[in-house]
Design an enzyme around this catalytic site. Structure first.
Site, PDB file in Angstrom:
ATOM      1  N   ARG A 104     -11.446   8.668  -3.243  1.00  0.00           N
ATOM      2  CA  ARG A 104     -11.716  10.104  -3.356  1.00  0.00           C
ATOM      3  C   ARG A 104     -13.196  10.481  -3.180  1.00  0.00           C
ATOM      4  O   ARG A 104     -13.528  11.353  -2.372  1.00  0.00           O
ATOM      5  CB  ARG A 104     -11.202  10.601  -4.708  1.00  0.00           C
ATOM      6  CG  ARG A 104     -11.050  12.098  -4.754  1.00  0.00           C
ATOM      7  CD  ARG A 104     -10.506  12.535  -6.104  1.00  0.00           C
ATOM      8  NE  ARG A 104      -9.258  11.845  -6.441  1.00  0.00           N
ATOM      9  CZ  ARG A 104      -8.698  11.853  -7.649  1.00  0.00           C
ATOM     10  NH1 ARG A 104      -9.289  12.495  -8.644  1.00  0.00           N
ATOM     11  NH2 ARG A 104      -7.565  11.209  -7.877  1.00  0.00           N
ATOM     12  N   THR A 119       1.186  10.348   2.986  1.00  0.00           N
ATOM     13  CA  THR A 119       0.475  11.270   2.099  1.00  0.00           C
ATOM     14  C   THR A 119      -0.872  11.682   2.687  1.00  0.00           C
ATOM     15  O   THR A 119      -1.461  12.664   2.236  1.00  0.00           O
ATOM     16  CB  THR A 119       0.274  10.651   0.695  1.00  0.00           C
ATOM     17  OG1 THR A 119      -0.299   9.345   0.851  1.00  0.00           O
ATOM     18  CG2 THR A 119       1.578  10.544  -0.057  1.00  0.00           C
ATOM     19  N   ASP A 158       0.890  -1.155   0.000  1.00  0.00           N
ATOM     20  CA  ASP A 158       0.000   0.000   0.000  1.00  0.00           C
ATOM     21  C   ASP A 158       0.937   1.216   0.000  1.00  0.00           C
ATOM     22  O   ASP A 158       2.128   1.091   0.302  1.00  0.00           O
ATOM     23  CB  ASP A 158      -0.853  -0.056   1.276  1.00  0.00           C
ATOM     24  CG  ASP A 158      -1.698   1.178   1.464  1.00  0.00           C
ATOM     25  OD1 ASP A 158      -2.361   1.592   0.503  1.00  0.00           O
ATOM     26  OD2 ASP A 158      -1.695   1.736   2.582  1.00  0.00           O
ATOM     27  N   LEU A 159       0.425   2.385  -0.334  1.00  0.00           N
ATOM     28  CA  LEU A 159       1.301   3.568  -0.410  1.00  0.00           C
ATOM     29  C   LEU A 159       1.142   4.455   0.827  1.00  0.00           C
ATOM     30  O   LEU A 159       2.043   4.549   1.668  1.00  0.00           O
ATOM     31  CB  LEU A 159       0.977   4.341  -1.696  1.00  0.00           C
ATOM     32  CG  LEU A 159       1.731   5.646  -1.925  1.00  0.00           C
ATOM     33  CD1 LEU A 159       3.235   5.444  -1.911  1.00  0.00           C
ATOM     34  CD2 LEU A 159       1.299   6.257  -3.264  1.00  0.00           C
ATOM     35  N   ASP A 160      -0.037   5.072   0.936  1.00  0.00           N
ATOM     36  CA  ASP A 160      -0.248   6.022   2.033  1.00  0.00           C
ATOM     37  C   ASP A 160      -0.231   5.304   3.378  1.00  0.00           C
ATOM     38  O   ASP A 160      -0.959   4.339   3.585  1.00  0.00           O
ATOM     39  CB  ASP A 160      -1.581   6.742   1.827  1.00  0.00           C
ATOM     40  CG  ASP A 160      -1.887   7.668   2.970  1.00  0.00           C
ATOM     41  OD1 ASP A 160      -0.948   8.294   3.481  1.00  0.00           O
ATOM     42  OD2 ASP A 160      -3.059   7.752   3.377  1.00  0.00           O
ATOM     43  N   SER A 188      -2.335   0.605  -4.308  1.00  0.00           N
ATOM     44  CA  SER A 188      -2.834   1.807  -3.631  1.00  0.00           C
ATOM     45  C   SER A 188      -4.148   2.242  -4.246  1.00  0.00           C
ATOM     46  O   SER A 188      -4.343   2.129  -5.458  1.00  0.00           O
ATOM     47  CB  SER A 188      -1.809   2.941  -3.784  1.00  0.00           C
ATOM     48  OG  SER A 188      -2.386   4.181  -3.425  1.00  0.00           O
ATOM     49  N   ALA A 189      -5.046   2.778  -3.404  1.00  0.00           N
ATOM     50  CA  ALA A 189      -6.313   3.316  -3.901  1.00  0.00           C
ATOM     51  C   ALA A 189      -6.111   4.637  -4.630  1.00  0.00           C
ATOM     52  O   ALA A 189      -7.021   5.135  -5.285  1.00  0.00           O
ATOM     53  CB  ALA A 189      -7.262   3.533  -2.732  1.00  0.00           C
ATOM     54  N   SER A 190      -4.919   5.203  -4.510  1.00  0.00           N
ATOM     55  CA  SER A 190      -4.704   6.553  -5.042  1.00  0.00           C
ATOM     56  C   SER A 190      -4.431   6.575  -6.539  1.00  0.00           C
ATOM     57  O   SER A 190      -3.506   5.931  -7.019  1.00  0.00           O
ATOM     58  CB  SER A 190      -3.537   7.223  -4.315  1.00  0.00           C
ATOM     59  OG  SER A 190      -3.311   8.492  -4.901  1.00  0.00           O
ATOM     60  N   GLU A 204       0.051  -3.137   4.685  1.00  0.00           N
ATOM     61  CA  GLU A 204      -1.101  -2.214   4.732  1.00  0.00           C
ATOM     62  C   GLU A 204      -1.189  -1.523   6.083  1.00  0.00           C
ATOM     63  O   GLU A 204      -0.860  -2.126   7.101  1.00  0.00           O
ATOM     64  CB  GLU A 204      -2.401  -2.993   4.540  1.00  0.00           C
ATOM     65  CG  GLU A 204      -3.102  -2.800   3.241  1.00  0.00           C
ATOM     66  CD  GLU A 204      -3.681  -1.421   2.982  1.00  0.00           C
ATOM     67  OE1 GLU A 204      -3.748  -0.582   3.893  1.00  0.00           O
ATOM     68  OE2 GLU A 204      -4.079  -1.196   1.844  1.00  0.00           O
ATOM     69  N   ASP A 205      -1.665  -0.275   6.085  1.00  0.00           N
ATOM     70  CA  ASP A 205      -1.863   0.429   7.365  1.00  0.00           C
ATOM     71  C   ASP A 205      -3.338   0.566   7.732  1.00  0.00           C
ATOM     72  O   ASP A 205      -3.652   0.908   8.876  1.00  0.00           O
ATOM     73  CB  ASP A 205      -1.236   1.836   7.325  1.00  0.00           C
ATOM     74  CG  ASP A 205      -2.002   2.758   6.410  1.00  0.00           C
ATOM     75  OD1 ASP A 205      -2.316   2.344   5.275  1.00  0.00           O
ATOM     76  OD2 ASP A 205      -2.298   3.896   6.818  1.00  0.00           O
ATOM     77  N   LYS A 234      -9.508   8.142   6.684  1.00  0.00           N
ATOM     78  CA  LYS A 234      -8.369   7.243   6.532  1.00  0.00           C
ATOM     79  C   LYS A 234      -8.631   6.120   5.525  1.00  0.00           C
ATOM     80  O   LYS A 234      -9.546   5.314   5.705  1.00  0.00           O
ATOM     81  CB  LYS A 234      -8.009   6.638   7.893  1.00  0.00           C
ATOM     82  CG  LYS A 234      -6.534   6.493   8.107  1.00  0.00           C
ATOM     83  CD  LYS A 234      -6.265   5.997   9.509  1.00  0.00           C
ATOM     84  CE  LYS A 234      -4.784   5.859   9.747  1.00  0.00           C
ATOM     85  NZ  LYS A 234      -4.488   5.333  11.065  1.00  0.00           N
ATOM     86  N   GLY A 235      -7.843   6.097   4.443  1.00  0.00           N
ATOM     87  CA  GLY A 235      -7.897   4.985   3.491  1.00  0.00           C
ATOM     88  C   GLY A 235      -9.077   5.017   2.525  1.00  0.00           C
ATOM     89  O   GLY A 235      -9.182   4.155   1.671  1.00  0.00           O
ATOM     90  N   ASN A 269      -3.259   9.057  -7.845  1.00  0.00           N
ATOM     91  CA  ASN A 269      -2.036   9.875  -7.939  1.00  0.00           C
ATOM     92  C   ASN A 269      -0.778   9.085  -7.576  1.00  0.00           C
ATOM     93  O   ASN A 269       0.303   9.680  -7.485  1.00  0.00           O
ATOM     94  CB  ASN A 269      -2.153  11.078  -6.997  1.00  0.00           C
ATOM     95  CG  ASN A 269      -3.242  12.041  -7.444  1.00  0.00           C
ATOM     96  OD1 ASN A 269      -3.145  12.644  -8.506  1.00  0.00           O
ATOM     97  ND2 ASN A 269      -4.303  12.157  -6.656  1.00  0.00           N
ATOM     98  N   LYS A 328     -10.898  -1.237  -1.729  1.00  0.00           N
ATOM     99  CA  LYS A 328     -10.658  -2.033  -0.519  1.00  0.00           C
ATOM    100  C   LYS A 328     -11.858  -1.795   0.402  1.00  0.00           C
ATOM    101  O   LYS A 328     -12.364  -0.677   0.431  1.00  0.00           O
ATOM    102  CB  LYS A 328      -9.374  -1.572   0.176  1.00  0.00           C
ATOM    103  CG  LYS A 328      -8.129  -1.644  -0.718  1.00  0.00           C
ATOM    104  CD  LYS A 328      -6.946  -0.906  -0.087  1.00  0.00           C
ATOM    105  CE  LYS A 328      -5.793  -0.776  -1.051  1.00  0.00           C
ATOM    106  NZ  LYS A 328      -4.648  -0.003  -0.551  1.00  0.00           N
TER     107      LYS A 328
HETATM  108  P1  B16 Z   1      -6.514   9.890  -4.653  1.00  0.00           P
HETATM  109  P2  B16 Z   1      -3.672   4.217  -0.125  1.00  0.00           P
HETATM  110  C1  B16 Z   1      -5.453   6.215  -0.396  1.00  0.00           C
HETATM  111  O1  B16 Z   1      -4.157   5.706  -0.593  1.00  0.00           O
HETATM  112  C2  B16 Z   1      -5.399   7.228   0.726  1.00  0.00           C
HETATM  113  O2  B16 Z   1      -5.148   6.568   1.959  1.00  0.00           O
HETATM  114  C3  B16 Z   1      -6.711   7.948   0.838  1.00  0.00           C
HETATM  115  O3  B16 Z   1      -6.649   8.940   1.841  1.00  0.00           O
HETATM  116  C4  B16 Z   1      -7.080   8.597  -0.516  1.00  0.00           C
HETATM  117  O4  B16 Z   1      -8.335   9.244  -0.450  1.00  0.00           O
HETATM  118  C5  B16 Z   1      -7.086   7.500  -1.582  1.00  0.00           C
HETATM  119  O5  B16 Z   1      -5.815   6.870  -1.618  1.00  0.00           O
HETATM  120  C6  B16 Z   1      -7.410   8.060  -2.956  1.00  0.00           C
HETATM  121  O6  B16 Z   1      -6.392   8.942  -3.344  1.00  0.00           O
HETATM  122  O7  B16 Z   1      -7.513  10.969  -4.357  1.00  0.00           O
HETATM  123  O8  B16 Z   1      -5.100  10.406  -4.808  1.00  0.00           O
HETATM  124  O9  B16 Z   1      -6.929   9.019  -5.815  1.00  0.00           O
HETATM  125  O10 B16 Z   1      -3.650   4.202   1.383  1.00  0.00           O
HETATM  126  O11 B16 Z   1      -4.623   3.204  -0.731  1.00  0.00           O
HETATM  127  O12 B16 Z   1      -2.288   4.157  -0.725  1.00  0.00           O
HETATM  128 MG    MG Z   2      -2.815   3.234   3.365  1.00  0.00          MG
END
Ligand code: B16
Ligand code: MG
Length: 237
Positions: free
Chosen positions: A49, A17, A9-11, A114-116, A168-169, A45-46, A118, A144
């Site tokens: 968007r 982040t 996982d990233l964040d 990662s869900a992000s 994972e956190d 948390k987690g 970005n 997730k």
């Molecule tokens: P984005 P992870 C998640 O990352 C973040 O924990 C969460 O706070 C964020 O809203 C989500 O990514 C989406 O990110 O807006 O950049 O697409 O913990 O899955 O690495």
């Molecule tokens: Mg995370």
């Protein structure tokens, strides 16, 4: 168990982040005169968007059309993208850079789940893009706690889930790993909230990959070419 790949996982695992997500969400909430309560940060948390936006809007959600919500999420994301430009390798969480370097040095495949959306830009800013051979696309998997993004990362790496160990956190992320066809979960953070994980650590700094991957290195017959007798915090020549 002989592990053959690592998935991250990233964040909250590789970099904090969440701190930058929170700054961007808080500015949006203030601009809309929406309350920012004590538990807002915890609830975000987690979350992906649009789910995060629903938490911010709260009971005012029905005042906004879908188009308006998409525009608000885009506004927050522009601010977040400005903020991630300030990231550098100094923002890696304890042990992350060392572990990735060790895995790469031992040719153990590494993936990101990662869900992000970005995530590629964040990895670039942190200076670790080249450490990952697969970045699973969050837009192609259910969020997730569904296991899809971890299964996609394993598939991209070409390794069966039961031979993957994932970090994972967030409790939802640990649940995702635990339902990913035999994948092993390492929770990073509070053991009380991550009690479904197979192992729980305060940070990646405590993870001794030598113990988890030694057998695969030995088994693959490449032991002589690698400094596998060295621990990851030792210099690898
Ligand atoms: P984005 P992870 C998640 O990352 C973040 O924990 C969460 O706070 C964020 O809203 C989500 O990514 C989406 O990110 O807006 O950049 O697409 O913990 O899955 O690495
Ligand atoms: Mg995370």
């Amino acid at each position: 168990m002989i592990y053959r790949a690592a998935i991250f996982d990233l964040d909250g695992v590789i970099a904090d982040t969440a701190r930058l997500h929170l700054i961007a969400w808080k500015q949006l909430a203030e601009g809309l005169n929406l309350p920012w309560t004590a538990d807002t940060e915890e609830r975000l948390k987690g979350l992906e968007r649009m789910a995060s936006l629903e938490v911010i809007l709260g009971e005012k959600s029905s005042n906004y059309t879908e188009e308006a919500k998409i525009a608000l999420a885009a506004r927050k994301n522009s601010r977040y993208q400005e903020l991630i430009r300030s990231l550098s390798p100094a923002d890696l969480l304890p042990g992350a850079g060392e572990l990735l370097a060790w895995l790469n040095s031992q040719h153990i495949p590494v993936g990101l789940a990662s869900a992000s959306k970005n995530a590629p830009a964040v990895l670039e800013a942190l200076g670790i893009s080249r450490c990952f051979s697969v970045i699973a696309d969050p837009e192609k998997s259910a969020p997730k706690p569904a296991p899809g993004i971890f299964l996609a990362a394993a598939k991209g790496l070409g390794i069966d889930p039961e031979f993957c160990i994932a970090f994972e956190d967030a409790p939802a992320g640990v649940s995702a790993i635990k339902s990913a066809n035999g994948m092993t979960a390492v929770g990073i953070g509070n053991p009380d909230s991550l009690k479904d994980a197979d192992y729980t650590l305060d940070s990646l700094e405590q993870f001794v990959p030598y113990d988890f991957f030694l057998s695969v290195l030995a088994e693959s017959g490449i032991r002589q070419n690698m400094n596998i007798d060295k621990r990851p915090n030792e210099k690898i020549d």
